[in-house]
Design a protein around this motif. Structure first.
Motif, mmCIF file in Angstrom:
data_model
loop_
_atom_site.group_PDB
_atom_site.id
_atom_site.type_symbol
_atom_site.label_atom_id
_atom_site.label_comp_id
_atom_site.label_asym_id
_atom_site.label_seq_id
_atom_site.Cartn_x
_atom_site.Cartn_y
_atom_site.Cartn_z
ATOM 1 N N SER A 14 0.820 -1.206 0.000
ATOM 2 C CA SER A 14 0.000 0.000 0.000
ATOM 3 C C SER A 14 0.859 1.263 0.000
ATOM 4 O O SER A 14 0.530 2.248 -0.659
ATOM 5 C CB SER A 14 -0.916 -0.028 1.221
ATOM 6 O OG SER A 14 -1.742 1.088 1.234
ATOM 7 N N LEU A 15 1.963 1.236 0.720
ATOM 8 C CA LEU A 15 2.863 2.386 0.757
ATOM 9 C C LEU A 15 3.449 2.668 -0.619
ATOM 10 O O LEU A 15 3.394 3.796 -1.116
ATOM 11 C CB LEU A 15 3.984 2.155 1.767
ATOM 12 C CG LEU A 15 5.072 3.221 1.786
ATOM 13 C CD1 LEU A 15 4.528 4.511 2.380
ATOM 14 C CD2 LEU A 15 6.279 2.744 2.546
ATOM 15 N N VAL A 16 3.991 1.646 -1.252
ATOM 16 C CA VAL A 16 4.600 1.826 -2.583
ATOM 17 C C VAL A 16 3.537 2.241 -3.594
ATOM 18 O O VAL A 16 3.769 3.133 -4.407
ATOM 19 C CB VAL A 16 5.328 0.537 -3.034
ATOM 20 C CG1 VAL A 16 5.852 0.681 -4.459
ATOM 21 C CG2 VAL A 16 6.473 0.211 -2.086
ATOM 22 N N PRO A 23 1.547 10.921 -10.505
ATOM 23 C CA PRO A 23 2.521 10.942 -11.603
ATOM 24 C C PRO A 23 3.566 12.044 -11.475
ATOM 25 O O PRO A 23 4.523 12.061 -12.236
ATOM 26 C CB PRO A 23 1.652 11.156 -12.845
ATOM 27 C CG PRO A 23 0.415 11.796 -12.345
ATOM 28 C CD PRO A 23 0.215 11.290 -10.949
ATOM 29 N N ILE A 24 3.409 12.952 -10.524
ATOM 30 C CA ILE A 24 4.395 14.017 -10.385
ATOM 31 C C ILE A 24 5.435 13.712 -9.310
ATOM 32 O O ILE A 24 6.301 14.522 -9.031
ATOM 33 C CB ILE A 24 3.717 15.373 -10.073
ATOM 34 C CG1 ILE A 24 2.910 15.288 -8.784
ATOM 35 C CG2 ILE A 24 2.870 15.829 -11.240
ATOM 36 C CD1 ILE A 24 2.381 16.614 -8.308
ATOM 37 N N ALA A 25 5.350 12.524 -8.696
ATOM 38 C CA ALA A 25 6.307 12.140 -7.662
ATOM 39 C C ALA A 25 7.687 11.933 -8.287
ATOM 40 O O ALA A 25 7.801 11.371 -9.381
ATOM 41 C CB ALA A 25 5.838 10.860 -6.984
ATOM 42 N N PRO A 26 8.741 12.364 -7.609
ATOM 43 C CA PRO A 26 10.110 12.191 -8.139
ATOM 44 C C PRO A 26 10.560 10.731 -8.008
ATOM 45 O O PRO A 26 10.975 10.301 -6.941
ATOM 46 C CB PRO A 26 10.940 13.129 -7.270
ATOM 47 C CG PRO A 26 10.171 13.252 -6.003
ATOM 48 C CD PRO A 26 8.722 13.101 -6.366
ATOM 49 N N PHE A 27 10.472 9.991 -9.090
ATOM 50 C CA PHE A 27 10.738 8.552 -9.050
ATOM 51 C C PHE A 27 12.146 8.223 -8.576
ATOM 52 O O PHE A 27 12.343 7.250 -7.857
ATOM 53 C CB PHE A 27 10.496 7.942 -10.442
ATOM 54 C CG PHE A 27 9.080 7.523 -10.655
ATOM 55 C CD1 PHE A 27 8.027 8.361 -10.343
ATOM 56 C CD2 PHE A 27 8.791 6.283 -11.160
ATOM 57 C CE1 PHE A 27 6.717 7.978 -10.536
ATOM 58 C CE2 PHE A 27 7.476 5.880 -11.369
ATOM 59 C CZ PHE A 27 6.455 6.727 -11.049
ATOM 60 N N PHE A 32 15.395 5.493 -4.547
ATOM 61 C CA PHE A 32 16.534 5.461 -3.626
ATOM 62 C C PHE A 32 16.066 5.219 -2.192
ATOM 63 O O PHE A 32 16.618 4.372 -1.487
ATOM 64 C CB PHE A 32 17.318 6.775 -3.714
ATOM 65 C CG PHE A 32 18.449 6.858 -2.743
ATOM 66 C CD1 PHE A 32 19.613 6.134 -2.950
ATOM 67 C CD2 PHE A 32 18.342 7.637 -1.606
ATOM 68 C CE1 PHE A 32 20.656 6.194 -2.044
ATOM 69 C CE2 PHE A 32 19.370 7.707 -0.688
ATOM 70 C CZ PHE A 32 20.539 6.986 -0.909
ATOM 71 N N LEU A 33 15.051 5.952 -1.755
ATOM 72 C CA LEU A 33 14.572 5.812 -0.379
ATOM 73 C C LEU A 33 13.971 4.437 -0.119
ATOM 74 O O LEU A 33 14.180 3.855 0.946
ATOM 75 C CB LEU A 33 13.562 6.907 -0.058
ATOM 76 C CG LEU A 33 14.134 8.322 -0.014
ATOM 77 C CD1 LEU A 33 13.023 9.333 0.183
ATOM 78 C CD2 LEU A 33 15.174 8.441 1.083
ATOM 79 N N LEU A 34 13.241 3.911 -1.085
ATOM 80 C CA LEU A 34 12.654 2.589 -0.899
ATOM 81 C C LEU A 34 13.717 1.494 -0.920
ATOM 82 O O LEU A 34 13.543 0.444 -0.308
ATOM 83 C CB LEU A 34 11.578 2.321 -1.945
ATOM 84 C CG LEU A 34 10.300 3.151 -1.784
ATOM 85 C CD1 LEU A 34 9.347 2.897 -2.947
ATOM 86 C CD2 LEU A 34 9.621 2.861 -0.462
ATOM 87 N N ALA A 35 14.831 1.735 -1.600
ATOM 88 C CA ALA A 35 15.928 0.764 -1.606
ATOM 89 C C ALA A 35 16.570 0.655 -0.225
ATOM 90 O O ALA A 35 17.177 -0.367 0.101
ATOM 91 C CB ALA A 35 16.972 1.159 -2.639
ATOM 92 N N LEU A 36 16.433 1.684 0.581
ATOM 93 C CA LEU A 36 16.988 1.667 1.933
ATOM 94 C C LEU A 36 16.103 0.938 2.933
ATOM 95 O O LEU A 36 16.480 0.764 4.082
ATOM 96 C CB LEU A 36 17.215 3.101 2.420
ATOM 97 C CG LEU A 36 18.200 3.939 1.614
ATOM 98 C CD1 LEU A 36 18.202 5.371 2.119
ATOM 99 C CD2 LEU A 36 19.591 3.340 1.667
ATOM 100 N N THR A 37 14.929 0.515 2.492
ATOM 101 C CA THR A 37 13.987 -0.163 3.376
ATOM 102 C C THR A 37 14.074 -1.672 3.188
ATOM 103 O O THR A 37 14.850 -2.170 2.371
ATOM 104 C CB THR A 37 12.544 0.299 3.107
ATOM 105 O OG1 THR A 37 12.160 -0.130 1.800
ATOM 106 C CG2 THR A 37 12.419 1.808 3.219
ATOM 107 N N ALA A 47 3.609 -3.411 -6.872
ATOM 108 C CA ALA A 47 2.989 -2.131 -6.516
ATOM 109 C C ALA A 47 3.419 -1.028 -7.487
ATOM 110 O O ALA A 47 2.609 -0.180 -7.862
ATOM 111 C CB ALA A 47 3.354 -1.747 -5.085
ATOM 112 N N THR A 48 4.673 -1.051 -7.908
ATOM 113 C CA THR A 48 5.148 -0.064 -8.878
ATOM 114 C C THR A 48 4.449 -0.260 -10.217
ATOM 115 O O THR A 48 3.994 0.708 -10.840
ATOM 116 C CB THR A 48 6.672 -0.162 -9.053
ATOM 117 O OG1 THR A 48 7.296 0.157 -7.804
ATOM 118 C CG2 THR A 48 7.171 0.787 -10.127
#
Length: 122
Positions: A14-16, A23-27, A32-37, A47-48
């Motif tokens: 749900s978060l992802v 569509p304006i989110a900086p992918f 990068f941030l999700l890779a740290l999780t 989800a992507t």
């Protein structure tokens, strides 16, 4: 900070999905941030895939209707595509404005706070 990690582990899909939906989110930053999780690759990928479909449709429609508008001088389809893209982009803000009684709004606010806590942690 522990509650942020627990929430991330409870509902990563749900978060992802919510992060990819706008569509304006900086992918690049989100990637990068999700890779740290600790999000599972399968959950992240699914989800992507689902989350980018509305934005892909909006941008494709905007480009195709823009070309038609330039060639035929009929801008109605381009205007509809532009409105759709704007509505899609601000839809998380719209649901957020509904107040705490709105379940989607509450979840969205929690996910934004979770992402902020992830940024703070790392």
């Amino acid at each position: 900070m522990n509650s942020g990690h627990q929430a991330l582990e409870r509902n990563p899909f749900s978060l992802v999905l919510s992060l990819r939906f706008a569509p304006i989110a900086p992918f690049n930053i989100i990637n990068f941030l999700l890779a740290l999780t600790t999000i599972n690759l399968k959950i992240y990928t699914l989800a992507t895939l689902i989350g980018v479909i509305p934005g892909t449709i909006a941008y494709t429609w905007l480009g195709a209707s823009g070309k038609t508008a330039l060639q035929r001088r009929d801008a109605s389809s381009f205007i509809f595509a532009s409105v759709f893209l704007v509505l899609l982009s601000v839809s998380p803000c719209y649901f957020n404005a509904g107040g705490s009684s709105n379940k989607f709004s509450t979840r969205f606010v929690r996910k934004r706070r979770l992402l902020s806590s992830c940024i703070t942690i790392y």
